[in-house]
Motif scaffolding. Structure first.
Motif, PDB file in Angstrom:
ATOM      1  N   TRP A 103     -47.298  24.244  27.222  1.00 21.87           N
ATOM      2  CA  TRP A 103     -45.986  23.607  27.954  1.00 21.87           C
ATOM      3  C   TRP A 103     -45.589  22.605  26.866  1.00 21.87           C
ATOM      4  O   TRP A 103     -46.135  21.955  26.092  1.00 21.87           O
ATOM      5  N   ILE A 104     -44.218  22.399  27.022  1.00 24.96           N
ATOM      6  CA  ILE A 104     -43.462  21.536  26.122  1.00 24.96           C
ATOM      7  C   ILE A 104     -42.619  20.572  26.981  1.00 24.96           C
ATOM      8  O   ILE A 104     -42.139  20.920  27.899  1.00 24.96           O
ATOM      9  N   ASN A 110     -35.714  24.081  24.351  1.00 27.47           N
ATOM     10  CA  ASN A 110     -34.687  24.633  23.339  1.00 27.47           C
ATOM     11  C   ASN A 110     -34.389  24.147  21.785  1.00 27.47           C
ATOM     12  O   ASN A 110     -33.627  23.876  21.438  1.00 27.47           O
ATOM     13  N   THR A 111     -35.747  23.730  21.464  1.00 28.95           N
ATOM     14  CA  THR A 111     -35.549  23.222  19.999  1.00 28.95           C
ATOM     15  C   THR A 111     -36.575  24.251  19.121  1.00 28.95           C
ATOM     16  O   THR A 111     -36.744  23.861  17.973  1.00 28.95           O
ATOM     17  N   GLY A 112     -37.168  25.441  19.658  1.00 31.30           N
ATOM     18  CA  GLY A 112     -37.983  26.001  18.906  1.00 31.30           C
ATOM     19  C   GLY A 112     -39.465  25.636  18.631  1.00 31.30           C
ATOM     20  O   GLY A 112     -40.161  26.246  18.206  1.00 31.30           O
ATOM     21  N   LEU A 113     -39.699  24.478  19.380  1.00 29.82           N
ATOM     22  CA  LEU A 113     -41.096  23.743  19.175  1.00 29.82           C
ATOM     23  C   LEU A 113     -42.228  24.881  19.776  1.00 29.82           C
ATOM     24  O   LEU A 113     -43.227  25.194  19.215  1.00 29.82           O
ATOM     25  N   ALA A 114     -41.927  25.503  20.880  1.00 25.86           N
ATOM     26  CA  ALA A 114     -42.698  26.398  21.433  1.00 25.86           C
ATOM     27  C   ALA A 114     -43.094  27.542  20.449  1.00 25.86           C
ATOM     28  O   ALA A 114     -44.278  27.936  20.317  1.00 25.86           O
ATOM     29  N   SER A 115     -41.926  28.340  20.121  1.00 26.25           N
ATOM     30  CA  SER A 115     -42.429  29.315  19.401  1.00 26.25           C
ATOM     31  C   SER A 115     -43.062  28.909  17.964  1.00 26.25           C
ATOM     32  O   SER A 115     -43.839  29.734  17.588  1.00 26.25           O
ATOM     33  N   VAL A 118     -46.818  28.327  18.900  1.00 26.30           N
ATOM     34  CA  VAL A 118     -47.366  29.636  19.021  1.00 26.30           C
ATOM     35  C   VAL A 118     -47.725  30.347  17.809  1.00 26.30           C
ATOM     36  O   VAL A 118     -48.772  31.048  17.678  1.00 26.30           O
ATOM     37  N   ARG A 119     -46.663  30.432  16.936  1.00 28.46           N
ATOM     38  CA  ARG A 119     -46.709  31.185  15.732  1.00 28.46           C
ATOM     39  C   ARG A 119     -48.009  30.422  14.885  1.00 28.46           C
ATOM     40  O   ARG A 119     -48.823  31.109  14.383  1.00 28.46           O
ATOM     41  N   ALA A 120     -48.052  29.015  14.882  1.00 25.06           N
ATOM     42  CA  ALA A 120     -48.970  28.356  14.127  1.00 25.06           C
ATOM     43  C   ALA A 120     -50.388  28.558  14.668  1.00 25.06           C
ATOM     44  O   ALA A 120     -51.404  29.033  13.666  1.00 25.06           O
ATOM     45  N   LEU A 121     -50.507  28.668  15.907  1.00 28.19           N
ATOM     46  CA  LEU A 121     -51.872  28.842  16.472  1.00 28.19           C
ATOM     47  C   LEU A 121     -52.423  30.263  16.303  1.00 28.19           C
ATOM     48  O   LEU A 121     -53.613  30.750  15.891  1.00 28.19           O
ATOM     49  N   ILE A 122     -51.542  31.343  16.309  1.00 26.38           N
ATOM     50  CA  ILE A 122     -51.733  32.916  15.992  1.00 26.38           C
ATOM     51  C   ILE A 122     -52.133  32.791  14.671  1.00 26.38           C
ATOM     52  O   ILE A 122     -53.116  33.478  14.117  1.00 26.38           O
ATOM     53  N   THR A 148     -42.141  37.128  23.219  1.00 27.31           N
ATOM     54  CA  THR A 148     -41.775  38.084  22.495  1.00 27.31           C
ATOM     55  C   THR A 148     -41.002  37.935  21.040  1.00 27.31           C
ATOM     56  O   THR A 148     -41.381  38.600  20.407  1.00 27.31           O
ATOM     57  N   ASN A 149     -40.760  36.671  20.794  1.00 32.30           N
ATOM     58  CA  ASN A 149     -40.381  36.341  19.403  1.00 32.30           C
ATOM     59  C   ASN A 149     -41.235  36.244  18.717  1.00 32.30           C
ATOM     60  O   ASN A 149     -41.125  36.222  17.383  1.00 32.30           O
TER      61      ASN A 149
END
Length: 179
Positions: A103-104, A110-115, A118-122, A148-149
């Motif tokens: 959660w953000i 809408n700042t790209g923080l979640a994406s 998620v990418r960093a943890l992956i 999906t991104n």
């Protein structure tokens, strides 16, 4: 004064923030963000309102040596942002399988923080997962876009109970193979 428990959980650095284990000092910011009704309604487990002591118990569970969920604060303090902009977690489901949740805080939507989180943890893959699962409520398309991104594939529809809504809510389920 009670000191934080040291947990065997790595810090993951990115250009905008660090993903780090929770600290007792995160309590106030976590409570501030999770008090937002709109945020709580998009999660399965955050009640609204949050009862007294619930956040403290959540942090204690996250610091426990026998935890099944590793939780990281999205800490932007090195870049002049708050120490807690959101949380991201991996829950052990089965051998090599985890479920990601996040959660953000509303101020950072809408700042790209979640994406980015998620990418960093992956990329770090701290639990050495071969498959990561995720689910989002169907009325939260922004969270579905994050998945999906980040390469997650749609698996199907399901339902999950939302504590804040006190109702079962339709979800979309996703997976990401890391092998």
């Amino acid at each position: 004064m009670k000191l934080d428990t040291i947990v065997n959980q790595p810090v993951v650095d990115t250009p905008r923030f660090a993903l780090r284990p929770l600290r007792r000092s995160d309590l106030g910011l976590i409570e501030m963000h999770t008090a937002d009704r709109e945020l709580a309604r998009m999660t399965t487990s955050i009640p609204n309102p949050v009862p007294p002591g619930a956040t403290e118990a959540f942090i204690a569970r996250a610091q426990s040596a026998d935890r099944v969920e590793d939780v990281w604060a999205i800490d932007g303090s090195t870049e002049g942002h708050p120490e807690v902009m959101g949380l991201i977690s991996l829950t052990r489901v089965d051998e090599g399988q985890t479920e990601i949740g996040y959660w953000i805080g509303k101020a950072f939507w809408n700042t790209g923080l979640a994406s980015e989180a998620v990418r960093a943890l992956i990329a770090a893959n701290p639990l050495e997962s071969s498959t990561i699962f995720a689910s989002v409520f169907q009325d939260n398309p922004a969270s579905a876009r994050v998945l999906t991104n980040c390469g997650f594939q749609y698996l199907g529809d399901a339902e999950s109970f939302s504590v804040a809504r006190d109702a079962t809510v339709p979800t979309w389920t996703y997976s990401l193979k890391l092998d």
